[in-house]
Each structure stands twice: as structure tokens, then as C-alpha cells.
Write an enzyme that holds these catalytic residues in place. Structure first.
Site, mmCIF file in Angstrom:
data_model
loop_
_atom_site.group_PDB
_atom_site.id
_atom_site.type_symbol
_atom_site.label_atom_id
_atom_site.label_comp_id
_atom_site.label_asym_id
_atom_site.label_seq_id
_atom_site.Cartn_x
_atom_site.Cartn_y
_atom_site.Cartn_z
ATOM 1 N N GLY A 39 -1.585 138.618 14.928
ATOM 2 C CA GLY A 39 -2.151 139.487 13.902
ATOM 3 C C GLY A 39 -1.378 140.763 13.629
ATOM 4 N N GLY A 84 7.691 138.606 16.302
ATOM 5 C CA GLY A 84 7.217 137.980 17.533
ATOM 6 C C GLY A 84 6.632 138.997 18.496
ATOM 7 N N LYS A 86 9.701 144.959 7.330
ATOM 8 C CA LYS A 86 9.852 143.860 8.288
ATOM 9 C C LYS A 86 11.354 143.706 8.486
ATOM 10 C CE LYS A 86 8.144 140.046 10.425
ATOM 11 N NZ LYS A 86 7.106 140.038 11.469
ATOM 12 N N ASN A 124 -7.573 142.204 18.153
ATOM 13 C CA ASN A 124 -7.757 141.266 17.053
ATOM 14 C C ASN A 124 -8.152 139.906 17.634
ATOM 15 O OD1 ASN A 124 -7.568 140.276 14.307
ATOM 16 N ND2 ASN A 124 -5.660 139.296 14.908
#
Length: 240
Positions: A18, A129, A42, A194
Site C-alpha cells: 500500500g 518494493g 516515483k 494498512n
């Protein structure tokens, strides 16, 4: 001297826990807090689909996490800023880069972040990751060291927000990640619980253990709710 725009590095206890959920909710929360130009980054995305050329832009590789962060952001920037490496194969970044004939360079990622930060009021960087996932391996001829997502976090020196995927094994994964963060002298700013396994036994006991053992505040606890939007989740998130 003007203060730098706020920025955070979002990592996770594993892949699929998450991180993007946390990143998008954090972007919305920063917007709600009054930051006009909030953008996500990202640095390395492994696992992309090909988007055909349009009148507006040429064909390109697009990762679904990157697309989600762009949808949450209030500032649109060139892809070279918010996603410097878009790799087709959904495998570990160092393997995806090797398959694509690409070398992931930390200098380039760091420069891209600073370029992005100069245009924004707030930045949310999402790792790939888990915290120490490899970005590139040593050159077989030249040698050198492995480069990891943790090395990038150490270069950027941003507060770390940890997404804990609440499922069996999360205690060990969260505590090991905390050790890795703190051993690098980084600021562990907070964590998000989460729930990724709604049937996990002893959820409350596991959360209590995490709250007792993690040396940072819990910023949110999101029960299993696959339909919750980033805007919904932002209302249940405390900014660090």
C-alpha cells in the site's frame, strides 16, 4: 533563508503493502493543508504498460502507481522529473533495468528530485518494493557496490514514512525496516497501518505491538477497504 518545501520518502514493509495508497493520500493531505503545488515522484517504476502515441505526447511506458500519483497531484511535471526510470518488466528494479539495458544512476535520481522540488510546494517520493530493494548491481568488469532504494533515501535525507502492510509477518518486517531506517541516521517520521489481509487473526494485538515497538507515531490506521479513495484516506491521515 527560505525553508525548503516539505518532502517525504514513503517506503513499505514489502511490495504490495500500500505504498501508493499512502503516497496518494499524503499528496491529498498536503493539498488540504494549504500547499498549492503538490507532486509525487516515483524514481524507479518496474512494471509498466506501453501507452501509444497521441497528439499530445509520444508513446511511452507508464506504471499504474505513477499514474495514480499524477492523478492525485496538483502539479503536472515532465515524466523525466517524476518518474526518471520507467522499466517494462514487473520484477526487482535491478533485474528490470538489466533486461531493459538501463543503468539506474543515483546521481540522476537525486538531480531529478531537486529539479522537481524547485517547482513544487511539497513533494512525496515513493520508493520501490521494500526499503532495501536493489536498484542496480555492481558492474562485472568495473566492480563497485550495489545501489538500493535505501541508498537513495539516504542521499535525499527526507523524513521516512513507513507503510506497514498489516498481515501475518508484519511485525518482523516492520521492525527490521525500522532498524534499517534508523541505522542510516534517517528521521523515521511516522507509519501507516494498512490492512491488506482482512482475515488476519489478532489484528488488534498486532497493532498494539507495532505501536509499542515502532519509534514513530502511527499516522493512520486504514482497515480493509479496497474502494476507499485517496481523498477519503487523507481525511484519516495525520501529517507528520
Amino acid at each position: 533563508m527560505n525553508a525548503l518545501p516539505p518532502a517525504y520518502f514513503v517506503t513499505g514493509t514489502d511490495t504490495g503493502v500500500g505504498k501508493t495508497r499512502t503516497s496518494c493520500a499524503l499528496i491529498h493531505a498536503l493539498r488540504h493543508a494549504g500547499h498549492a503545488k503538490v507532486v509525487g515522484m516515483k524514481p524507479v517504476a518496474a512494471g509498466c504498460d506501453w501507452v501509444d502515441e497521441t497528439a499530445a505526447q509520444p508513446g511511452h511506458w507508464l506504471n499504474e502507481d505513477v499514474a495514480a500519483m499524477r492523478a492525485a497531484a496538483s502539479l503536472q511535471v515532465p515524466a523525466s522529473f517524476d518518474n526518471p526510470y520507467a522499466l517494462p518488466d514487473a520484477v526487482s528494479p535491478h533485474i528490470a533495468a538489466r533486461r531493459a539495458g538501463v543503468v539506474i544512476e543515483l546521481d540522476h535520481l537525486e538531480a531529478s528530485f531537486h529539479a522537481l522540488r524547485s517547482h513544487a510546494d511539497a513533494v512525496v517520493v515513493e520508493g520501490a518494493g521494500g526499503f532495501i530493494v536493489p536498484f542496480c548491481e555492481p558492474d562485472p568488469d568495473l566492480g563497485g557496490d550495489w545501489a538500493t532504494s535505501a541508498d537513495l533515501a539516504q542521499r535525499l535525507r527526507l523524513p521516512i514514512i513507513l507503510t506497514v502492510g498489516v498481515r501475518l509477518g508484519c511485525l518482523n518486517h516492520a521492525l527490521l525496516t525500522q532498524e534499517a531506517i534508523l541505522s542510516r541516521g534517517l528521521h523515521f517520521a511516522g507509519w501507516v497501518a494498512n490492512v491488506v489481509d482482512p482475515d488476519m487473526p489478532e489484528q488488534a494485538a498486532n497493532l498494539a505491538t507495532l505501536q509499542a515497538r515502532l519509534r514513530a507515531p502511527m499516522l493512520a490506521h486504514w482497515p480493509w477497504d479496497p474502494l476507499a479513495t485517496p481523498a477519503d484516506l487523507a481525511h484519516r491521515l495525520t501529517l507528520p
